[in-house]
Design an enzyme around this catalytic site. Structure first.
Site, PDB file in Angstrom:
ATOM      1  N   HIS A  59       0.694  27.519  -9.211  1.00 37.73           N
ATOM      2  CA  HIS A  59      -0.264  26.985  -8.239  1.00 37.73           C
ATOM      3  C   HIS A  59       0.367  27.031  -6.838  1.00 37.73           C
ATOM      4  O   HIS A  59       1.570  26.778  -6.672  1.00 37.73           O
ATOM      5  CB  HIS A  59      -0.585  25.519  -8.546  1.00 37.73           C
ATOM      6  CG  HIS A  59      -1.386  25.304  -9.797  1.00 37.73           C
ATOM      7  ND1 HIS A  59      -1.946  26.323 -10.532  1.00 37.73           N
ATOM      8  CD2 HIS A  59      -1.735  24.143 -10.426  1.00 37.73           C
ATOM      9  CE1 HIS A  59      -2.599  25.802 -11.568  1.00 37.73           C
ATOM     10  NE2 HIS A  59      -2.478  24.496 -11.532  1.00 37.73           N
TER      11      HIS A  59
ATOM     12  N   CYS B 101      -0.995  18.693 -12.642  1.00 37.15           N
ATOM     13  CA  CYS B 101      -0.053  19.728 -12.200  1.00 37.15           C
ATOM     14  C   CYS B 101      -0.042  19.903 -10.672  1.00 37.15           C
ATOM     15  O   CYS B 101       1.022  20.023 -10.056  1.00 37.15           O
ATOM     16  CB  CYS B 101      -0.367  21.057 -12.884  1.00 37.15           C
ATOM     17  SG  CYS B 101      -2.109  21.451 -12.969  1.00 37.15           S
TER      18      CYS B 101
HETATM   19  N1  LIG Z   1      -2.082  24.319 -18.234  1.00 37.36           N
HETATM   20  C1  LIG Z   1      -1.550  23.597 -17.271  1.00 37.36           C
HETATM   21  O1  LIG Z   1      -1.105  24.097 -16.239  1.00 37.36           O
HETATM   22  C2  LIG Z   1      -1.477  22.105 -17.408  1.00 37.36           C
HETATM   23  C3  LIG Z   1      -0.760  21.394 -16.447  1.00 37.36           C
HETATM   24  C4  LIG Z   1      -0.700  20.009 -16.540  1.00 37.36           C
HETATM   25  C5  LIG Z   1      -1.315  19.358 -17.572  1.00 37.36           C
HETATM   26  N2  LIG Z   1      -2.005  20.087 -18.494  1.00 37.36           N
HETATM   27  C6  LIG Z   1      -2.641  19.356 -19.580  1.00 37.36           C
HETATM   28  O2  LIG Z   1      -1.956  19.698 -20.791  1.00 37.36           O
HETATM   29  C7  LIG Z   1      -2.880  19.695 -21.865  1.00 37.36           C
HETATM   30  C8  LIG Z   1      -2.815  21.047 -22.587  1.00 37.36           C
HETATM   31  O3  LIG Z   1      -3.173  22.079 -21.714  1.00 37.36           O
HETATM   32  P1  LIG Z   1      -2.933  23.613 -22.081  1.00 37.36           P
HETATM   33  O4  LIG Z   1      -3.163  24.322 -20.813  1.00 37.36           O
HETATM   34  O5  LIG Z   1      -1.656  23.797 -22.800  1.00 37.36           O
HETATM   35  O6  LIG Z   1      -4.157  23.900 -23.069  1.00 37.36           O
HETATM   36  P2  LIG Z   1      -4.315  25.024 -24.209  1.00 37.36           P
HETATM   37  O7  LIG Z   1      -3.504  26.223 -23.953  1.00 37.36           O
HETATM   38  O8  LIG Z   1      -5.781  25.189 -24.371  1.00 37.36           O
HETATM   39  O9  LIG Z   1      -3.732  24.313 -25.519  1.00 37.36           O
HETATM   40  C9  LIG Z   1      -4.418  23.248 -26.138  1.00 37.36           C
HETATM   41  C10 LIG Z   1      -3.633  22.790 -27.331  1.00 37.36           C
HETATM   42  O10 LIG Z   1      -4.303  21.665 -27.881  1.00 37.36           O
HETATM   43  C11 LIG Z   1      -4.226  21.773 -29.288  1.00 37.36           C
HETATM   44  N3  LIG Z   1      -5.260  20.986 -29.941  1.00 37.36           N
HETATM   45  C12 LIG Z   1      -6.598  21.069 -29.792  1.00 37.36           C
HETATM   46  N4  LIG Z   1      -7.210  20.205 -30.611  1.00 37.36           N
HETATM   47  C13 LIG Z   1      -6.236  19.553 -31.296  1.00 37.36           C
HETATM   48  C14 LIG Z   1      -6.226  18.528 -32.275  1.00 37.36           C
HETATM   49  N5  LIG Z   1      -7.360  17.991 -32.737  1.00 37.36           N
HETATM   50  N6  LIG Z   1      -5.025  18.110 -32.739  1.00 37.36           N
HETATM   51  C15 LIG Z   1      -3.877  18.637 -32.287  1.00 37.36           C
HETATM   52  N7  LIG Z   1      -3.825  19.613 -31.362  1.00 37.36           N
HETATM   53  C16 LIG Z   1      -4.995  20.057 -30.865  1.00 37.36           C
HETATM   54  C17 LIG Z   1      -4.382  23.249 -29.554  1.00 37.36           C
HETATM   55  O11 LIG Z   1      -3.879  23.476 -30.833  1.00 37.36           O
HETATM   56  P3  LIG Z   1      -4.433  24.625 -31.829  1.00 37.36           P
HETATM   57  O12 LIG Z   1      -3.999  25.924 -31.258  1.00 37.36           O
HETATM   58  O13 LIG Z   1      -3.741  24.277 -33.095  1.00 37.36           O
HETATM   59  O14 LIG Z   1      -5.919  24.471 -31.910  1.00 37.36           O
HETATM   60  C18 LIG Z   1      -3.505  23.822 -28.450  1.00 37.36           C
HETATM   61  O15 LIG Z   1      -2.161  23.827 -28.863  1.00 37.36           O
HETATM   62  C19 LIG Z   1      -4.238  19.338 -21.258  1.00 37.36           C
HETATM   63  O16 LIG Z   1      -4.419  17.940 -21.339  1.00 37.36           O
HETATM   64  C20 LIG Z   1      -4.091  19.739 -19.819  1.00 37.36           C
HETATM   65  O17 LIG Z   1      -4.938  19.029 -18.960  1.00 37.36           O
HETATM   66  C21 LIG Z   1      -2.095  21.437 -18.450  1.00 37.36           C
END
Ligand SMILES: NC(=O)c1ccc[n+]([C@@H]2O[C@H](COP(=O)([O-])OP(=O)(O)OC[C@H]3O[C@@H](n4cnc5c(N)ncnc54)[C@H](OP(=O)(O)O)[C@@H]3O)[C@@H](O)[C@H]2O)c1
Length: 349
Positions: free
Chosen positions: A249, A133
């Site tokens: 950010h 990001c």
């Molecule tokens: N947040 C940001 O600003 C941002 C920016 C760029 C990239 N990212 C990347 O995007 C990804 C997600 O980030 P986030 O911030 O959205 O995290 P988050 O809010 O913690 O969400 C994580 C998600 O992963 C799912 N998950 C976990 N274990 C799983 C499995 N075994 N099978 C399928 N789904 C599963 C969870 O589903 P359940 O609820 O069903 O457990 C939840 O929907 C990460 O790789 C992160 O590095 C994030």
């Protein structure tokens, strides 16, 4: 129209992907939300009041590759490493938000406004990586400066919001802040999403440090812009800091260019760049801020640049302040713009 699976649909990025698809950012026949076993049975269409066709939420194991054309992964690097290649091998175009594949030579790392040419041909791996990001907003501001007068070096300090730590990060900041406001002496324990207590503080360590002392986030900020900009020798120095801000950010970016420039030339180059909103010295204030950017959907979709300066002592040295929504520009929007570009390039039915 493609059938799109959102893996990690219940998370911070996944929910924004669903909302953006619902707003029609790319045409979609049907969306399949994918989550962990604990989310099976949730009706995300109803929870998020979506009007697009939404299939029942399934686990990745139950996702049949024949039912999807595109899978946007936003469930963390472990899930991507375990599951993305299986779907890609079955011919599904995978757009991955995690760091799992970004530096692989056979996986394009794409910011559609900066290096759309990386998607000229569908990769044999069927994998496309979405950059970090902080990298996305950085390269979107750097690219016009490079076109103007050639980048020689970059120094960036990031001020990263709690939403970068997902839904749990947002909850931890809200709960911890409430506790400290209720009792200023309250102890917020180290640990959790940010390693250290974030409320009313700053945490200058995002991810583990390597032997040189660089954190994981800082290594991404060094390596990813080189790949996206096609400048393998670009000197980048980064300090990544988590700040007690919920969304968006911010970055203080200092560059040295090969040729001298003026503030007017820099403003003109940035203003001519689609997707950037320039805040000049004649604006009040002359800079973007996280809460104001997050307040309006049209601003959440843009990269904001302000505090534009050329150092009086060195007309090759430029400083800018860059703010963008990490969940949209830094993740969901960029990923879906990649899908849109793949459609334009005729990769999808
Ligand atoms: N947040 C940001 O600003 C941002 C920016 C760029 C990239 N990212 C990347 O995007 C990804 C997600 O980030 P986030 O911030 O959205 O995290 P988050 O809010 O913690 O969400 C994580 C998600 O992963 C799912 N998950 C976990 N274990 C799983 C499995 N075994 N099978 C399928 N789904 C599963 C969870 O589903 P359940 O609820 O069903 O457990 C939840 O929907 C990460 O790789 C992160 O590095 C994030």
């Amino acid at each position: 129209m493609p059938r799109i699976a959102i893996v990690g649909a219940t998370g911070a990025v996944g929910r924004e992907c669903l909302a953006l698809l619902d707003s029609g950012i790319v045409p979609v026949e049907r969306v399949t939300p994918v989550g962990s076993a604990r989310s099976v049975g949730r009706d995300l269409g109803a929870e998020l009041a979506l009007s697009l066709p939404v299939a029942p939420l399934v686990t990745v194991d139950d996702l049949d590759p024949r039912d999807v054309d595109v899978a946007v992964f936003c469930a963390g690097a472990d899930v991507s490493l375990r599951e993305a290649e299986r779907l890609a091998a079955a011919g599904v175009l995978v757009v991955d938000n995690s760091s799992a594949f970004r530096m692989r030579a056979d996986v394009p790392l794409v910011v559609p406004q900066v290096n759309p040419g990386a998607l000229a041909d569908r990769p044999v791996s069927h994998l496309v990586a979405n950059p970090n990001c902080s990298t996305i907003q950085l390269v979107r501001a750097l690219h016009p400066l490079h076109e103007l007068a050639t980048l020689e070096s970059v120094v960036v300090a990031t001020y990263q919001a709690a939403s970068g730590g997902g839904l749990r990060g947002l909850e931890e900041l809200a709960e911890g802040s409430r506790r400290v406001l209720d009792d200023p002496g309250a102890r917020v324990e180290p640990g959790g999403r940010f390693g250290q207590p974030l409320p009313f503080s700053l945490v200058p360590e995002i991810g583990l440090q390597d032997d040189s002392g660089r954190t994981h986030e800082e290594r991404k900020l060094v390596r990813e812009p080189r790949k996206i900009l096609g400048l393998p020798g670009l000197r980048v120095s980064a300090t990544a800091v988590r700040v007690p801000v919920f969304h968006c950010h911010s970055e203080a970016v200092h560059v040295v260019l090969r040729e001298p420039v003026t503030v007017e030339a820099v403003e003109k180059a940035l203003t001519a760049t689609p997707g950037l909103r320039v805040h000049t010295r004649s604006d009040t204030p002359s800079y973007p801020m996280p809460r104001t950017v997050f307040a309006r959907p049209e601003d959440r979709a843009l990269v904001h640049v302000g505090r534009i300066r050329v150092e009086p002592e060195d007309p090759r040295a430029v400083a800018v302040w860059v703010v963008a929504d990490n969940l949209w520009v830094g993740a969901a929007l960029n990923a879906l713009q990649i899908v849109g570009l793949a459609m334009e390039n005729g990769w999808l039915r």
